[in-house]
Design a protein around this motif. Structure first.
Motif, mmCIF file in Angstrom:
data_model
loop_
_atom_site.group_PDB
_atom_site.id
_atom_site.type_symbol
_atom_site.label_atom_id
_atom_site.label_comp_id
_atom_site.label_asym_id
_atom_site.label_seq_id
_atom_site.Cartn_x
_atom_site.Cartn_y
_atom_site.Cartn_z
ATOM 1 N N GLU A 96 0.865 -1.171 0.000
ATOM 2 C CA GLU A 96 0.000 0.000 0.000
ATOM 3 C C GLU A 96 0.904 1.224 0.000
ATOM 4 O O GLU A 96 1.709 1.391 0.909
ATOM 5 C CB GLU A 96 -0.905 -0.003 1.233
ATOM 6 N N THR A 101 -3.061 3.294 -2.268
ATOM 7 C CA THR A 101 -3.371 2.418 -3.393
ATOM 8 C C THR A 101 -2.568 1.137 -3.257
ATOM 9 O O THR A 101 -1.413 1.172 -2.837
ATOM 10 C CB THR A 101 -3.050 3.108 -4.732
ATOM 11 N N TYR A 103 -0.598 -1.928 -4.811
ATOM 12 C CA TYR A 103 0.090 -2.362 -6.019
ATOM 13 C C TYR A 103 0.642 -3.772 -5.809
ATOM 14 O O TYR A 103 0.946 -4.177 -4.685
ATOM 15 C CB TYR A 103 1.235 -1.406 -6.360
ATOM 16 N N TYR B 32 -14.310 1.224 -0.653
ATOM 17 C CA TYR B 32 -13.254 1.487 -1.627
ATOM 18 C C TYR B 32 -13.214 0.326 -2.596
ATOM 19 O O TYR B 32 -13.299 -0.835 -2.183
ATOM 20 C CB TYR B 32 -11.928 1.630 -0.883
ATOM 21 N N ILE B 34 -11.482 -1.210 -6.441
ATOM 22 C CA ILE B 34 -10.378 -1.091 -7.394
ATOM 23 C C ILE B 34 -10.600 -2.070 -8.546
ATOM 24 O O ILE B 34 -11.121 -3.174 -8.342
ATOM 25 C CB ILE B 34 -9.016 -1.448 -6.739
ATOM 26 N N TRP B 35 -10.184 -1.664 -9.718
ATOM 27 C CA TRP B 35 -10.118 -2.559 -10.875
ATOM 28 C C TRP B 35 -8.655 -2.825 -11.193
ATOM 29 O O TRP B 35 -7.832 -1.900 -11.250
ATOM 30 C CB TRP B 35 -10.786 -1.941 -12.092
ATOM 31 N N TYR B 36 -8.356 -4.131 -11.409
ATOM 32 C CA TYR B 36 -7.021 -4.546 -11.816
ATOM 33 C C TYR B 36 -7.109 -5.279 -13.151
ATOM 34 O O TYR B 36 -8.086 -5.964 -13.447
ATOM 35 C CB TYR B 36 -6.394 -5.501 -10.792
ATOM 36 N N PHE B 46 -2.794 -2.160 -11.460
ATOM 37 C CA PHE B 46 -3.812 -1.200 -11.046
ATOM 38 C C PHE B 46 -4.313 -0.412 -12.253
ATOM 39 O O PHE B 46 -3.527 0.085 -13.069
ATOM 40 C CB PHE B 46 -3.216 -0.244 -10.011
ATOM 41 N N ASP B 49 -9.477 3.325 -9.384
ATOM 42 C CA ASP B 49 -10.190 3.057 -8.147
ATOM 43 C C ASP B 49 -11.299 4.079 -7.944
ATOM 44 O O ASP B 49 -11.367 5.101 -8.643
ATOM 45 C CB ASP B 49 -9.233 3.038 -6.941
ATOM 46 N N CYS B 90 -12.260 -7.058 -10.215
ATOM 47 C CA CYS B 90 -12.663 -6.003 -9.304
ATOM 48 C C CYS B 90 -12.285 -6.432 -7.893
ATOM 49 O O CYS B 90 -12.194 -7.630 -7.598
ATOM 50 C CB CYS B 90 -14.166 -5.733 -9.386
ATOM 51 N N ASN B 100 -6.347 0.517 3.508
ATOM 52 C CA ASN B 100 -7.094 -0.080 2.401
ATOM 53 C C ASN B 100 -6.628 -1.489 2.089
ATOM 54 O O ASN B 100 -6.812 -1.972 1.003
ATOM 55 C CB ASN B 100 -6.928 0.780 1.154
#
Lengths: 113, 115
Positions: A96, A101, A103, B32, B34-36, B46, B49, B90, B100
């Motif tokens: 994070e 975010t 990764y 929250y 996110i799309w990967y 990534f 988001d 997702c 997060n």
């Protein structure tokens, strides 16, 4: 974004052996995590690698099977112990970043024979 | 025995068309998303988001829509290119005190772009 390097990228392992996967990040991060992705499936969180303390494991994962080290803010290792063919998976390190975010690294693709 | 995880939802589109990938998430408290994108032989990348206080967010050629009423997330890709061919995941994050990290991933959708 953080740059994450994993070693090994791929390996073929004999059942009953153990393998340690390394994860190196190009910047200091507070949160580092290990995920597993079994063939053709989605990602599952194994544990959170805590710097200076024991890792926090998710349900279904135990320290004896997946010991984790986190000696500093840029490095972690995951060991897959006493491997069986069911452990054949992609093991992914993630972090994070300062912007919250998540990764991922490119993964370590393990095949147990 | 049961075949586990070998059959992803698939979406096949022509190059240049717009693509819409859908995802139903499970936790109404998730704040929250996110799309990967995961290409063959690579780790998840990534894409974009969105937080639960928004219903739309745009990036470069991508738009994420969030419908909290029905717990639905979608990823729209404009002018789809062959390089967009990948599995799209997702992920949602239930509230966890500020971090997060605890992502729960969907099953993934295989997008194939035909030239």
């Amino acid at each position: 974004s953080a740059v994450i390097s994993q070693k090994p990228s791929r390996d073929i392992c004999q059942r009953g052996t153990s393998l340690t996967i390394q994860c190196q990040v190009d910047s200091q991060v507070t949160m580092m995590f290990w995920y597993r992705q079994q063939p053709g499936q989605s990602l599952t969180l194994i544990a959170t690698a805590n710097q200076g303390s024991e890792a926090t494991y998710e349900s279904g994962f135990v320290i004896d099977k997946f010991p984790i080290s986190r000696p500093n803010l840029t490095f972690s290792t995951l060991t897959v112990s006493n491997m069986s063919p069911e452990d054949s998976s992609i093991y992914l390190c993630s972090v994070e970043d300062s912007g919250n975010t998540i990764y991922f690294g490119e993964g370590s693709w393990l095949t147990v024979v | 025995g049961e075949s586990v995880g070998l059959h992803l939802p698939t979406l096949s589109v022509q190059e240049g068309d717009n693509s819409i990938i859908n995802c139903a998430y499970s936790n109404s408290a998730s704040d929250y998303f996110i799309w990967y994108k995961q290409e063959s032989g690579k780790g998840p990348q990534f894409i974009i988001d969105i937080r639960s206080n928004m219903d739309k967010r745009q990036g470069q050629r991508v738009t994420v829509l969030l419908n909290k009423t029905v717990k639905h997330l979608s990823l729209q890709i404009a002018a789809t290119q062959p390089g967009d061919s990948a599995v799209y995941f997702c992920a949602e994050n239930p509230p966890s005190g500020g971090s997060n990290y605890k992502l729960t991933f969907g099953k993934g959708t295989l997008l194939t772009v035909n030239p």
